[in-house]
Design a protein around this motif. Structure first.
Motif, PDB file in Angstrom:
ATOM      1  N   ALA A 149       1.343  -1.285  -0.271  1.00 56.48           N
ATOM      2  CA  ALA A 149      -0.448  -0.063   0.109  1.00 56.48           C
ATOM      3  C   ALA A 149       0.907   1.090  -0.273  1.00 56.48           C
ATOM      4  CB  ALA A 149      -0.802   0.108   1.091  1.00 56.48           C
TER       5      ALA A 149
ATOM      6  N   GLU B 253       1.443   3.539  -2.939  1.00 53.89           N
ATOM      7  CA  GLU B 253       0.725   4.160  -3.500  1.00 53.89           C
ATOM      8  C   GLU B 253       0.728   5.878  -2.819  1.00 53.89           C
ATOM      9  OE1 GLU B 253      -1.018   3.874  -5.974  1.00 53.89           O
ATOM     10  OE2 GLU B 253      -0.938   1.881  -5.418  1.00 53.89           O
ATOM     11  N   VAL B 254       2.589   6.052  -2.044  1.00 56.02           N
ATOM     12  CA  VAL B 254       2.941   7.344  -1.308  1.00 56.02           C
ATOM     13  C   VAL B 254       3.479   7.543  -1.787  1.00 56.02           C
ATOM     14  CG1 VAL B 254       3.172   8.627   1.287  1.00 56.02           C
ATOM     15  CG2 VAL B 254       1.761   5.941   1.305  1.00 56.02           C
TER      16      VAL B 254
ATOM     17  N   ASN C 231       7.134   7.125  -5.264  1.00 63.45           N
ATOM     18  CA  ASN C 231       6.620   6.971  -3.822  1.00 63.45           C
ATOM     19  C   ASN C 231       7.565   6.598  -2.906  1.00 63.45           C
ATOM     20  OD1 ASN C 231       8.287   3.496  -3.613  1.00 63.45           O
ATOM     21  ND2 ASN C 231       6.833   3.804  -5.555  1.00 63.45           N
TER      22      ASN C 231
ATOM     23  N   GLN D 258      -1.442  11.033   3.233  1.00 65.04           N
ATOM     24  CA  GLN D 258      -0.863   9.824   2.279  1.00 65.04           C
ATOM     25  C   GLN D 258      -1.240   8.598   2.785  1.00 65.04           C
ATOM     26  OE1 GLN D 258       1.097  10.548  -1.424  1.00 65.04           O
ATOM     27  NE2 GLN D 258       1.190  12.220  -0.889  1.00 65.04           N
ATOM     28  N   THR D 259      -0.493   8.113   3.827  1.00 66.92           N
ATOM     29  CA  THR D 259       0.159   7.048   4.435  1.00 66.92           C
ATOM     30  C   THR D 259      -1.856   6.630   5.359  1.00 66.92           C
ATOM     31  OG1 THR D 259       2.357   7.727   5.069  1.00 66.92           O
ATOM     32  CG2 THR D 259       0.980   5.283   6.049  1.00 66.92           C
TER      33      THR D 259
ATOM     34  N   GLU E 148      -4.180   5.367   2.630  1.00 69.35           N
ATOM     35  CA  GLU E 148      -3.427   3.920   1.375  1.00 69.35           C
ATOM     36  C   GLU E 148      -3.853   3.263   3.088  1.00 69.35           C
ATOM     37  OE1 GLU E 148      -3.594   3.530  -1.062  1.00 69.35           O
ATOM     38  OE2 GLU E 148      -3.445   6.040  -1.097  1.00 69.35           O
TER      39      GLU E 148
ATOM     40  N   ASN F 248      -7.018   1.470   3.244  1.00 69.27           N
ATOM     41  CA  ASN F 248      -7.619   0.161   2.133  1.00 69.27           C
ATOM     42  C   ASN F 248      -6.988  -1.050   2.497  1.00 69.27           C
ATOM     43  OD1 ASN F 248      -9.265   2.275   1.062  1.00 69.27           O
ATOM     44  ND2 ASN F 248      -7.142   2.855  -0.123  1.00 69.27           N
TER      45      ASN F 248
END
Length: 143
Positions: free
Chosen positions: A49, A52-53, A61, A99-100, A103, A106
């Motif tokens: 995940a 995606e950060v 990333n 952002q973390t 993500e 999810n």
């Protein structure tokens, strides 16, 4: 961190940074606690995940930049993420934290997370993965 949630304020379907002022900044990553196979699998999902950060200044990333130093699981469903920044004066801490949070929310099986900023070893360009270097070259950086 912005608006950290204490464990009492966190519902099972809400992921946020656990309030732990003593652990928000430290010099190095501590020794991880003993991990079960399930913990290790969850940590891998969290790391996936984290791809995606994206560092908004560099466009790459945080995993491929080499900013994620370690990830482990506590209490079966709390992701402990140890990261650094390209500079301790980096103004993007809140953005990367947000952002973390988005993500990690999810990741199935994760209830919450702790993000700890560490400063040793100091980050350097040598920590960028080959994929990260390719991404940076595609963006016009010379690495």
């Amino acid at each position: 961190m912005t608006d950290p949630l204490s464990p009492e304020e966190t519902s099972p379907d809400q992921v946020g940074a656990v309030a732990d002022p003593e652990a928000n900044n430290q010099l190095t990553v501590p020794e991880p606690p003993e991990q079960t196979e399930a913990d290790n699998l969850l940590a891998i999902k969290v790391e996936e995940a984290m791809y995606e950060v994206v560092d908004p200044e560099l466009g790459v990333n945080v995993v491929d930049l080499g900013l994620v130093y370690d990830i482990w699981i506590e209490e079966g469903d709390i992701a402990c993420i140890f990261m650094t920044l390209t500079s301790p004066a980096c103004p993007l801490t809140d953005m990367l934290t947000d952002q973390t949070a988005a993500e990690v929310a999810n990741v199935e099986g994760i209830r919450d997370f702790k993000l700890t900023w560490v400063w040793s070893p100091a980050w350097g360009p040598h920590m960028i993965t080959e994929d990260g270097r390719d991404q940076m070259r595609a963006l016009g950086f010379s690495v």
